[in-house]
Scaffold this motif. Structure first.
Motif, PDB file in Angstrom:
ATOM      1  N   ALA A  61     -35.280   0.502  -3.475  1.00  0.00           N
ATOM      2  CA  ALA A  61     -35.399  -0.901  -3.888  1.00  0.00           C
ATOM      3  C   ALA A  61     -36.319  -1.048  -5.096  1.00  0.00           C
ATOM      4  N   ILE A  62     -37.370  -0.253  -5.151  1.00  0.00           N
ATOM      5  CA  ILE A  62     -38.313  -0.314  -6.278  1.00  0.00           C
ATOM      6  C   ILE A  62     -37.607   0.059  -7.577  1.00  0.00           C
ATOM      7  N   VAL A  63     -36.835   1.123  -7.546  1.00  0.00           N
ATOM      8  CA  VAL A  63     -36.160   1.614  -8.751  1.00  0.00           C
ATOM      9  C   VAL A  63     -35.225   0.561  -9.327  1.00  0.00           C
ATOM     10  N   SER A  64     -34.546  -0.200  -8.485  1.00  0.00           N
ATOM     11  CA  SER A  64     -33.565  -1.172  -8.971  1.00  0.00           C
ATOM     12  C   SER A  64     -34.136  -2.585  -9.115  1.00  0.00           C
ATOM     13  N   SER A  65     -35.409  -2.745  -8.896  1.00  0.00           N
ATOM     14  CA  SER A  65     -36.026  -4.069  -8.913  1.00  0.00           C
ATOM     15  C   SER A  65     -36.375  -4.533 -10.327  1.00  0.00           C
ATOM     16  N   HIS A  66     -36.330  -5.848 -10.518  1.00  0.00           N
ATOM     17  CA  HIS A  66     -36.850  -6.440 -11.749  1.00  0.00           C
ATOM     18  C   HIS A  66     -38.371  -6.297 -11.816  1.00  0.00           C
ATOM     19  N   TYR A  67     -38.996  -6.239 -10.655  1.00  0.00           N
ATOM     20  CA  TYR A  67     -40.455  -6.182 -10.562  1.00  0.00           C
ATOM     21  C   TYR A  67     -40.868  -4.987  -9.696  1.00  0.00           C
ATOM     22  N   PRO A  68     -40.768  -3.784 -10.239  1.00  0.00           N
ATOM     23  CA  PRO A  68     -41.060  -2.591  -9.438  1.00  0.00           C
ATOM     24  C   PRO A  68     -42.490  -2.533  -8.898  1.00  0.00           C
ATOM     25  N   ARG A  69     -43.451  -3.028  -9.671  1.00  0.00           N
ATOM     26  CA  ARG A  69     -44.833  -3.010  -9.167  1.00  0.00           C
ATOM     27  C   ARG A  69     -44.982  -3.885  -7.939  1.00  0.00           C
ATOM     28  N   MET A  70     -44.387  -5.058  -7.985  1.00  0.00           N
ATOM     29  CA  MET A  70     -44.459  -5.967  -6.842  1.00  0.00           C
ATOM     30  C   MET A  70     -43.780  -5.336  -5.623  1.00  0.00           C
TER      31      MET A  70
END
Length: 180
Positions: A61-70
């Motif tokens: 989910a992090i890799v495909s997120s607009h906001y990976p840090r969040m």
């Protein structure tokens, strides 16, 4: 540069806090048996496997997120309490089965405190494993701590970096990317 949805500031704070709060509520409210037995080992093994699956899902989910840090913060807000609360529950069951395991009776708050002190390597010494079973469980947590911190956190950081690069590439290509 593409238009990303604005960062919902409340979500950044409330979702991780809500996750931690829900995890604590489950820990305090879930009924646990009076004795430590094979159930304790099964609880711990299944729980640790669940933590690994949750971390793997969050990495994707992090890799495909607009906001990976969040998303990485949210992942830590789920995985770290799960990990600590699993060991706290195991310590609680072990403490309830015999006061010889820790030298005194421990409640759920005591075992949560002990789990956090072992994780942080502070080890105040006010609670210490007395029996071989308790020492083995604490040793298992210490090894699990190293794996969780070394491998789990590394994977979250790598996924965050990959997500940031993917987002930057999508922004420069004009591709709106995916949400997350």
């Amino acid at each position: 540069m593409t238009d990303r949805p604005p960062v919902p500031r409340r979500r950044v704070l409330l979702r991780p806090l809500g996750t931690v709060g829900l995890s604590l509520a489950v820990y305090y409210l879930i009924p646990l048996p009076d004795r430590s037995d094979a159930f304790t080992i099964v609880l711990l093994v299944v729980g640790l496997a669940t933590v690994a699956v949750v971390l793997a899902w969050h990495v994707r989910a992090i890799v495909s997120s607009h906001y990976p840090r969040m998303r990485a913060i949210e992942a830590l807000a789920v995985a770290a309490p799960m990990f600590l609360l699993l060991f706290a529950a195991a310590y609680y069951l072990l403490a309830r089965s015999s006061t010889d395991n820790f030298g005194t009776g421990l409640n759920r708050t005591d075992t949560l405190y002990f789990s956090v002190t072992v994780f942080s390597t502070v080890g105040f010494g006010d609670i210490a494993p007395q029996s071989s079973d308790a020492r083995l469980l604490v040793t298992g947590q210490m090894i699990g701590n190293m794996i969780f911190i070394g491998l789990g956190i590394r994977q979250l950081l790598a996924a965050t970096q990959l997500g940031l690069r993917r987002r930057a590439s999508a922004d420069s290509d004009g591709d709106p990317g995916t949400t997350g």
